[in-house]
Each structure stands twice: as structure tokens, then as C-alpha cells.
Design a protein around this motif. Structure first.
Motif, short mmCIF file in Angstrom:
data_model
loop_
_atom_site.label_atom_id
_atom_site.label_comp_id
_atom_site.label_asym_id
_atom_site.label_seq_id
_atom_site.Cartn_x
_atom_site.Cartn_y
_atom_site.Cartn_z
N GLU A 1 43.39 0.82 -5.46
CA GLU A 1 42.90 -0.54 -5.24
C GLU A 1 42.61 -0.87 -3.78
OE1 GLU A 1 43.80 -4.63 -7.57
OE2 GLU A 1 45.53 -3.75 -6.53
N PRO A 2 43.45 -0.44 -2.82
CA PRO A 2 43.16 -0.78 -1.42
C PRO A 2 41.85 -0.20 -0.89
CG PRO A 2 45.44 -0.09 -1.68
CD PRO A 2 44.75 0.23 -2.96
N TYR A 3 41.32 0.82 -1.55
CA TYR A 3 40.11 1.49 -1.07
C TYR A 3 38.84 1.04 -1.78
CZ TYR A 3 43.53 4.59 1.07
OH TYR A 3 44.58 5.09 1.81
N LEU A 4 38.97 0.18 -2.78
CA LEU A 4 37.80 -0.26 -3.52
C LEU A 4 36.95 -1.20 -2.67
CD1 LEU A 4 39.37 -0.94 -7.05
CD2 LEU A 4 38.19 1.11 -6.25
N ASP A 5 35.67 -0.88 -2.55
CA ASP A 5 34.72 -1.71 -1.79
C ASP A 5 33.33 -1.44 -2.33
OD1 ASP A 5 33.91 0.76 -0.71
OD2 ASP A 5 35.18 0.53 1.07
N LYS A 6 32.31 -1.76 -1.57
CA LYS A 6 30.94 -1.59 -2.07
C LYS A 6 30.57 -0.12 -2.26
CE LYS A 6 28.77 -1.67 2.52
NZ LYS A 6 27.76 -2.33 3.38
N ASN A 7 31.30 0.79 -1.60
CA ASN A 7 31.01 2.22 -1.72
C ASN A 7 31.96 2.96 -2.66
OD1 ASN A 7 28.73 2.41 -0.01
ND2 ASN A 7 30.07 2.25 1.78
N ILE A 8 33.09 2.36 -2.97
CA ILE A 8 34.05 2.96 -3.90
C ILE A 8 34.22 1.98 -5.06
CG2 ILE A 8 36.34 3.95 -4.22
CD1 ILE A 8 34.76 5.44 -2.12
N LYS A 9 33.61 2.29 -6.20
CA LYS A 9 33.59 1.36 -7.33
C LYS A 9 34.25 1.97 -8.55
CE LYS A 9 29.21 -0.71 -5.83
NZ LYS A 9 27.81 -1.00 -6.22
N ILE A 10 34.97 1.14 -9.29
CA ILE A 10 35.55 1.57 -10.56
C ILE A 10 34.85 0.78 -11.68
CG2 ILE A 10 37.47 -0.07 -10.29
CD1 ILE A 10 39.19 1.91 -11.90
N ILE A 11 34.32 1.51 -12.66
CA ILE A 11 33.54 0.85 -13.72
C ILE A 11 34.24 0.91 -15.07
CG2 ILE A 11 31.33 1.19 -12.57
CD1 ILE A 11 30.85 3.61 -14.39
N GLY A 12 35.45 1.49 -15.12
CA GLY A 12 36.21 1.54 -16.36
C GLY A 12 35.73 2.62 -17.31
N TYR A 13 36.25 2.57 -18.52
CA TYR A 13 35.90 3.56 -19.55
C TYR A 13 34.46 3.34 -20.00
CZ TYR A 13 35.59 5.73 -24.16
OH TYR A 13 35.19 6.45 -25.24
N ILE A 14 33.70 4.44 -20.09
CA ILE A 14 32.30 4.39 -20.52
C ILE A 14 32.13 5.32 -21.71
CG2 ILE A 14 29.90 4.75 -19.85
CD1 ILE A 14 31.16 2.56 -18.26
N LYS A 15 31.53 4.84 -22.79
CA LYS A 15 31.27 5.68 -23.96
C LYS A 15 30.30 6.80 -23.59
CE LYS A 15 32.20 2.28 -27.57
NZ LYS A 15 31.67 1.57 -28.77
N SER A 16 30.39 7.91 -24.35
CA SER A 16 29.69 9.13 -23.96
C SER A 16 28.18 8.96 -23.83
CB SER A 16 30.01 10.26 -24.94
OG SER A 16 29.62 9.91 -26.25
N LYS A 17 27.57 8.15 -24.69
CA LYS A 17 26.11 7.99 -24.62
C LYS A 17 25.71 7.31 -23.32
CE LYS A 17 25.09 8.04 -29.56
NZ LYS A 17 24.51 7.32 -30.72
N GLN A 18 26.49 6.31 -22.89
CA GLN A 18 26.20 5.64 -21.62
C GLN A 18 26.64 6.51 -20.44
OE1 GLN A 18 27.82 3.83 -24.24
NE2 GLN A 18 25.77 3.12 -24.81
N LEU A 19 27.72 7.27 -20.65
CA LEU A 19 28.24 8.12 -19.59
C LEU A 19 27.23 9.19 -19.18
CD1 LEU A 19 30.66 8.84 -17.79
CD2 LEU A 19 31.54 10.24 -19.67
N ALA A 20 26.44 9.65 -20.13
CA ALA A 20 25.43 10.67 -19.83
C ALA A 20 24.50 10.23 -18.71
CB ALA A 20 24.62 11.00 -21.09
N LYS A 21 24.16 8.95 -18.67
CA LYS A 21 23.27 8.44 -17.63
C LYS A 21 23.93 8.53 -16.25
CE LYS A 21 20.90 5.26 -20.77
NZ LYS A 21 20.58 3.84 -21.09
N TYR A 22 25.24 8.28 -16.22
CA TYR A 22 25.95 8.39 -14.94
C TYR A 22 26.00 9.84 -14.47
CZ TYR A 22 27.37 3.51 -15.11
OH TYR A 22 27.36 2.13 -15.12
N TYR A 23 26.22 10.77 -15.40
CA TYR A 23 26.18 12.19 -15.04
C TYR A 23 24.79 12.56 -14.50
CZ TYR A 23 30.49 13.46 -17.66
OH TYR A 23 31.77 13.61 -18.11
N GLN A 24 23.76 12.17 -15.23
CA GLN A 24 22.39 12.55 -14.89
C GLN A 24 21.98 12.07 -13.50
OE1 GLN A 24 20.66 10.68 -18.27
NE2 GLN A 24 20.81 12.48 -19.60
N ASN A 25 22.47 10.90 -13.12
CA ASN A 25 22.06 10.31 -11.85
C ASN A 25 23.00 10.64 -10.69
OD1 ASN A 25 19.65 8.97 -12.66
ND2 ASN A 25 20.90 7.47 -13.74
#
Length: 362
Positions: free
Chosen positions: A243-267
Motif C-alpha cells: 500500500e505505501p508504494y501505490l501511486d500513478k505508476n504502481i497500480k492494483i486492479i484486483g482479480y481479473i477474469k481470464s478473458k479480460q486478463l488476456a488483454k492485460y497480458y497482450q499489452n
């Protein structure tokens, strides 16, 4: 071609697919294998909680998942929770063994060794188990069951490292079959964006803090895709190390289902997998590679088989060394990452190997 009759044993912990706050990889893999075998014309009964989704014939005896019923009220480690879990498993296992002994099934394929090994002494044929963990810190009762019932059980490892770390005196491992993934879902992308990705539970064991330190040193944005477990140790870790390191460059987006997660892998420019424990596999590694995304990981699970040093990624052990490799990650050809995953970690390849093995032991 002989059509097989197969009983697939998972456990009653979580339904398949899992609820969003409770990823259960063994259930995902068990369902993929069962569904693939059904599509090839085999008869498959899948023993799993009510509400599970599968192409196989679902056998549940009216039982819902133990997690959905009792986790919030009693807690995962409570004696009541454990008692319900074991009782439901025993009912499933005894019915499957009865089916094997009567000729209803040719094969029992188990994805949870704890109770099925103990009861395997009543089976007239060997039970085939897929190991989903590195079996360490076994109880005296588990060791006793494994020793006394060794001839009744055969095991499949899911990575060479898992096999190496498993006690051969207790486990008769006959083959390594790596997990497969849906190559069409995790498809190739040649043009990533400028961020690193971490996928997994936000815990000390998964090394989320190391990913943060490495990305700060490498001056690259980091996206953390995963949930923070509710237990006290995980919450403390999050508040102190993440938590102390979260900022505009370190983001947590939570659990993502696999179909949506694929887009994060791809990019993603790179996937970081800095696990601090011995993983049995590490699905995120091969999912990322299939999308063309190189991987920097610690030497755990499937890493040494999936990562060709300098070709599909790197194996490193510290935040400093990971940061240095991030700065040179563009030298990796993304197309070669995807080709390696397609050749070695496809769903079709995994199901082929299980089908051939089951035919041998039917």
C-alpha cells in the motif's frame, strides 16, 4: 478407437469456475481435461460441487461448495469447515471407487490426493492422480497412506521441477504433463504498451513486493492483477509492503477474469513472476508467453521449461537483477515467445497426453 469411461475427482472446496475472490487452479485444469475428453467422445463423470460448469456429467449429490457455504461464517481453517470438506470428499471418493470396482469406470483421475490416496486400498485398479502442489510438510497420516498404498496409486507431475522436489519413496510419478492453455484466448500481440504486469494473489509468497521494487528501479509502470486475501498475515503484508508504494505508476486492479486478463497480458511489455515459494506450475507464465509477452521469473514451477534464457525471458532471484533485465526486455522477440507457448503448452497437447495415458491404464 476405444471410448473410455472416466471418473474425475476434484474436491468440494470450490465450484468450477471459481468465484472471483477464490481462484482454484486445480478445478480449472480438471474441468479443461474433462471437457476435452468429452469432446473426443469419452464418457466422463465429474465429481464436483453443485453449480460447477462442465461438458462432463456433473455428479454432486446435492452438495454446494464448502467455500461458498461456510468460509465467511467459520473461516477456511476452522475445524467445522475442515470436517465438512472431508466428509463431502469421502462421499465422492467412495462412490467413484465403487464405480471403478463394478466396471462402471475404466479410470479414476483424482486432482486431490489427501483422501483419495487413503481410500485407494479399496480400489481394484490403480488411481491416477495429478499433483497440483509440491507435496512438502506432509502429515504422518499422509505419509502412512502414501507408503502403505503406494502400489494402488500413480502420479502425474505438472512440471519437471515439481517432479524433482517430490519424494520418490512416497510418490510413483510416471510422467510429467504440463498444463495447457487456450491459445485462441491468449492470442499473440506484437505491439505492447509500456508497462510490466504481475498476476497472482497479493501475498509475500507470490513476491508482489519484489515486483514493485524492480519496477521502481527500472522506472516502468507496474499493474498488479490480483486480490489481497482476507487473512491477517496477508492484510498486514499489504499494508506494510504494498500500500505505501501505490501511486500513478504502481497500480492494483484486483482479480481479473481470464478473458479480460488476456488483454492485460497482450499489452504488457513484460510479465513478472517473482514467486518466493516453490510453485508446482505457474499458469501466468505460459499465458503471458502465448500472448507474446516475455517473462522474468524466479526459478520455480514451470519457469525453467517455459523460459529459454534470452529468448523468451529470464530467470532471476533479486529485485536488482529483475530491474536490469526489464531494461533490456525489448531485445526479446515477442513472436518467439508465442511460438514456444503454442508448441509446448496448448490445451490440445495436454489433453492428447492425458488421453494416451488413460488408454494405457484403462
Amino acid at each position: 478407437m476405444k471410448k473410455l469411461r472416466i471418473a474425475v475427482l476434484t474436491n468440494c472446496h470450490k465450484e468450477h469456475p471459481s468465484p472471483k475472490d477464490a481462484i482454484f487452479a486445480p478445478g480449472i485444469i480438471a474441468t479443461q481435461i474433462a471437457d476435452g475428453l468429452v469432446q473426443r467422445g469419452h464418457s466422463v463423470d465429474m465429481y464436483a460441487p453443485k453449480g460447477s460448469k462442465t461438458k462432463a456429467n456433473l455428479v454432486h449429490f446435492g452438495f454446494k461448495s464448502i467455500y461458498s457455504q461456510y468460509d465467511k461464517k467459520y473461516g477456511l481453517g476452522s475445524s467445522f469447515y475442515t470436517r465438512q470438506f472431508v466428509q463431502a470428499d469421502l462421499i465422492n471418493i467412495t462412490h467413484a471407487i465403487e464405480g471403478l470396482n463394478s466396471g462402471k469406470y475404466d479410470i479414476i483421475h483424482s486432482h486431490d490426493i489427501r483422501n483419495s490416496v487413503a481410500l485407494s486400498c479399496f480400489a481394484k485398479k490403480q488411481i491416477i492422480h495429478t499433483l497440483h502442489t509440491v507435496p512438502q510438510n506432509l502429515t504422518q497420516f499422509e505419509k502412512y497412506s502414501l507408503r502403505t498404498n503406494k502400489k494402488n496409486n500413480i502420479f502425474i507431475a505438472i512440471s519437471d521441477r515439481q517432479k524433482k522436489l517430490t519424494d520418490k519413496k512416497l510418490f510413483n510419478i510416471i510422467k510429467t504433463i504440463p498444463h495447457g492453455i487456450d491459445i485462441e484466448q491468449f492470442s499473440y500481440n506484437a505491439q505492447p504498451k509500456n508497462y510490466a504486469l504481475f498476476v497472482g494473489r497479493i501475498t509475500k509468497e507470490k513476491g508482489a513486493h519484489m515486483a514493485i521494487l524492480a519496477c521502481k528501479k527500472a522506472n516502468i509502470q507496474l499493474i498488479l492483477a490480483g486480490n489481497v486475501p482476507s487473512d491477517e498475515a496477508s492484510q498486514k503484508y499489504f499494508k506494510e509492503k504494498i500500500e505505501p508504494y501505490l501511486d500513478k505508476n504502481i497500480k492494483i486492479i484486483g482479480y481479473i477474469k481470464s478473458k479480460q486478463l488476456a488483454k492485460y497480458y497482450q499489452n504488457a511489455k513484460v510479465l513478472l513472476f517473482p514467486s518466493q515459494v516453490e510453485e508446482s506450475f505457474g499458469l501466468a507464465i505460459v499465458e503471458a508467453l502465448a500472448c507474446g509477452t516475455p517473462v522474468i521469473a524466479t526459478n520455480t514451477g514451470i519457469a525453467s521449461q517455459a523460459i529459454i534464457i534470452g529468448k523468451t525471458g529470464f530467470i532471476e532471484s533479486s529485485a536488482d537483477s529483475i530491474a536490469k533485465k526489464i531494461q533490456h526486455i525489448e531485445k526479446i522477440q515477442r513472436k518467439k515467445c508465442a511460438q514456444h507457448a503454442q508448441a509446448h503448452f496448448s490445451l490440445e497437447k495436454m489433453i492428447n497426453e492425458y488421453e494416451q495415458l488413460f488408454k494405457t491404464y484403462a
